[in-house]
Design a protein around this motif. Structure first.
Motif, mmCIF file in Angstrom:
data_model
loop_
_atom_site.group_PDB
_atom_site.id
_atom_site.type_symbol
_atom_site.label_atom_id
_atom_site.label_comp_id
_atom_site.label_asym_id
_atom_site.label_seq_id
_atom_site.Cartn_x
_atom_site.Cartn_y
_atom_site.Cartn_z
ATOM 1 N N ILE A 87 0.863 -1.177 0.000
ATOM 2 C CA ILE A 87 0.000 0.000 0.000
ATOM 3 C C ILE A 87 0.904 1.233 0.000
ATOM 4 O O ILE A 87 2.137 1.120 0.055
ATOM 5 C CB ILE A 87 -0.943 0.030 1.228
ATOM 6 N N SER A 88 0.323 2.402 -0.034
ATOM 7 C CA SER A 88 1.122 3.627 -0.030
ATOM 8 C C SER A 88 1.660 3.900 1.374
ATOM 9 O O SER A 88 1.063 3.487 2.374
ATOM 10 C CB SER A 88 0.278 4.813 -0.498
ATOM 11 N N PRO A 89 2.809 4.595 1.496
ATOM 12 C CA PRO A 89 3.326 4.958 2.817
ATOM 13 C C PRO A 89 2.330 5.769 3.642
ATOM 14 O O PRO A 89 2.267 5.613 4.865
ATOM 15 C CB PRO A 89 4.570 5.790 2.480
ATOM 16 N N ALA A 90 1.523 6.616 2.985
ATOM 17 C CA ALA A 90 0.531 7.415 3.716
ATOM 18 C C ALA A 90 -0.514 6.521 4.374
ATOM 19 O O ALA A 90 -0.879 6.719 5.548
ATOM 20 C CB ALA A 90 -0.133 8.416 2.771
ATOM 21 N N LEU A 91 -1.009 5.507 3.638
ATOM 22 C CA LEU A 91 -1.989 4.584 4.213
ATOM 23 C C LEU A 91 -1.356 3.717 5.297
ATOM 24 O O LEU A 91 -2.003 3.410 6.314
ATOM 25 C CB LEU A 91 -2.580 3.704 3.110
ATOM 26 N N ALA A 92 -0.093 3.313 5.106
ATOM 27 C CA ALA A 92 0.602 2.517 6.118
ATOM 28 C C ALA A 92 0.745 3.292 7.417
ATOM 29 O O ALA A 92 0.585 2.740 8.511
ATOM 30 C CB ALA A 92 1.970 2.085 5.593
ATOM 31 N N TRP A 93 1.009 4.596 7.303
ATOM 32 C CA TRP A 93 1.117 5.427 8.503
ATOM 33 C C TRP A 93 -0.246 5.547 9.192
ATOM 34 O O TRP A 93 -0.334 5.453 10.421
ATOM 35 C CB TRP A 93 1.650 6.811 8.142
ATOM 36 N N GLN A 94 -1.296 5.746 8.411
ATOM 37 C CA GLN A 94 -2.637 5.852 8.993
ATOM 38 C C GLN A 94 -3.037 4.558 9.699
ATOM 39 O O GLN A 94 -3.650 4.590 10.769
ATOM 40 C CB GLN A 94 -3.655 6.184 7.888
ATOM 41 N N GLY A 103 -0.959 2.513 11.071
ATOM 42 C CA GLY A 103 -0.140 2.450 12.281
ATOM 43 C C GLY A 103 -0.684 3.306 13.411
ATOM 44 O O GLY A 103 -0.536 2.969 14.588
ATOM 45 N N LEU A 104 -1.352 4.411 13.041
ATOM 46 C CA LEU A 104 -1.934 5.286 14.063
ATOM 47 C C LEU A 104 -3.031 4.590 14.853
ATOM 48 O O LEU A 104 -3.332 4.981 15.990
ATOM 49 C CB LEU A 104 -2.487 6.561 13.417
ATOM 50 N N LYS A 105 -3.649 3.565 14.270
ATOM 51 C CA LYS A 105 -4.694 2.820 14.970
ATOM 52 C C LYS A 105 -4.108 1.896 16.041
ATOM 53 O O LYS A 105 -4.815 1.469 16.947
ATOM 54 C CB LYS A 105 -5.499 1.993 13.971
ATOM 55 N N ILE A 106 -2.817 1.620 15.918
ATOM 56 C CA ILE A 106 -2.148 0.721 16.861
ATOM 57 C C ILE A 106 -1.360 1.504 17.906
ATOM 58 O O ILE A 106 -1.449 1.236 19.107
ATOM 59 C CB ILE A 106 -1.207 -0.238 16.103
ATOM 60 N N ILE A 107 -0.595 2.489 17.453
ATOM 61 C CA ILE A 107 0.258 3.274 18.349
ATOM 62 C C ILE A 107 0.004 4.755 18.100
ATOM 63 O O ILE A 107 0.104 5.221 16.965
ATOM 64 C CB ILE A 107 1.751 2.962 18.122
ATOM 65 N N GLU A 108 -0.319 5.466 19.154
ATOM 66 C CA GLU A 108 -0.509 6.912 19.037
ATOM 67 C C GLU A 108 0.833 7.614 19.204
ATOM 68 O O GLU A 108 1.566 7.340 20.154
ATOM 69 C CB GLU A 108 -1.483 7.405 20.104
#
Length: 340
Positions: free
Chosen positions: A136-143, A145-150
């Motif tokens: 997937i795109s890095p932007a979606l991967a970051w989003q 990740g935000l669901k797991i770690i704030e």
């Protein structure tokens, strides 16, 4: 220090400075691990202290094993292929590819224009394209990740600036604290002197010499101490100040008259202005190292101009950056003060 500050803080400046950028740059927060190569600057006590205060673990890549840095090398390769080598004036990846191409005379982009282009590429192109390893795109991967770690942020920008500062030890006297010929004093420092404190730990922001931080051991915290000459020091960088002092032929411990400081600052503006219009790329590069918005916004004053102004040359910008070494020697107090 600037790289860490940029990585940690939210990228709110993008909307204001680069309105052409369509997407958001949501990457921010204190990293858990900082991976470095073995450059001397990454083994400095200053970096180790900063990471310790931010609770960041430093990991060093093994020597002579470049495959451990494959991820960053791949990104830099993509950056060069998609952006750098497509800009007029590129030097290409090697001399064979460059051939007879005249990179210097073909270059036609300013640093400000390149920064704008860089932000568009990182945010709207690279971060939005599907990454082969991620799927997937890095932007979606970051989003995701935000669901797991704030992300964790420092308690304030001022606290982060305090941590990402250069730490030194200085003597305290009735005039205050001296750093590179500049004096800093306040009522809080007077309280320390009354307690009999003779030496203090200070922190300096190399991007702004208008004030320093001084540590109060009794309170267990730092407090801000302004420069006694704010008209000169506010928004002045350490590199600019050292260049001005070098033109005045002063050592780090020597102090000089206020009028000389002003004339030196004005001369620096003139040197930068002339170097920016020079046909030589080397002079334009050197001028860019010392140029800042704060220096540009300060109005020129004919009353503070040096009597004679010559054209800048390579010697005007030559500066030797020598690292600080801890050396244990015996000497009297008078000689020891000259080190600072």
């Amino acid at each position: 220090m600037r790289a860490l500050r940029h990585a940690i803080l939210p990228k709110n400046y993008v909307t204001q400075q680069y309105p052409d950028v369509e997407c958001q740059w949501p990457a921010y927060g204190i990293m858990v691990t900082l991976v470095c190569d073995n450059g001397l600057e990454f083994h400095s006590e200053q970096l180790k202290r900063m990471c310790a205060e931010l609770n960041i673990e430093i990991i060093y890549c093994p020597k002579k094993q470049p495959h451990y840095k494959g991820a960053i090398e791949r990104f830099l390769g993509t950056f060069n292929r998609q952006l750098s080598h497509k800009i007029a004036g590129t030097t290409f990846s090697n001399i064979t590819q460059r051939g007879d191409y005249d990179s210097e005379n073909s270059a036609n982009m300013t640093l400000a224009e390149f920064k704008k282009l860089l932000h568009v590429w990182i945010i709207d192109v690279y971060s939005q394209a599907t990454h082969r390893s991620l799927g997937i795109s890095p932007a979606l991967a970051w989003q995701d990740g935000l669901k797991i770690i704030e992300p964790i942020l420092p308690e304030s920008k001022e606290k982060l600036d305090l941590i990402l500062a250069v730490q030194k030890s200085r003597k305290l006297n009735h005039e205050g604290v001296q750093f590179k010929g500049l004096m800093y004093n306040s009522a809080e420092l007077a309280v320390l002197r009354k307690r009999g404190v003779g030496s203090v730990t200070i922190r300096i922001n190399p991007e702004d010499l208008g004030a320093i931080w001084v540590f109060d051991e009794q309170q267990g915290d730092y407090f801000t101490v302004p420069c006694t000459y704010p008209e000169y020091a506010n928004n002045l960088t350490l590199a600019q100040h050292l260049l001005i002092r070098r033109h005045a032929n002063l050592t780090n411990a020597e102090r000089m008259d206020v009028s000389i400081y002003e004339r030196g600052k004005e001369k620096l503006r003139q040197l930068i202005a002339m170097a920016n219009t020079s046909k030589k790329l080397s002079q334009r590069k050197k001028a860019a190292r010392y140029d800042t918005k704060a220096l540009q916004q300060t109005p020129f004053s004919s009353n503070t101009l040096p009597e004679k102004m010559g054209k800048p040359n390579d010697q005007d910008y030559r500066t030797d950056v020598i690292p600080d070494f801890e050396v244990a020697i015996k000497e009297d107090d008078h000689d020891r003060s000259k080190q600072f």
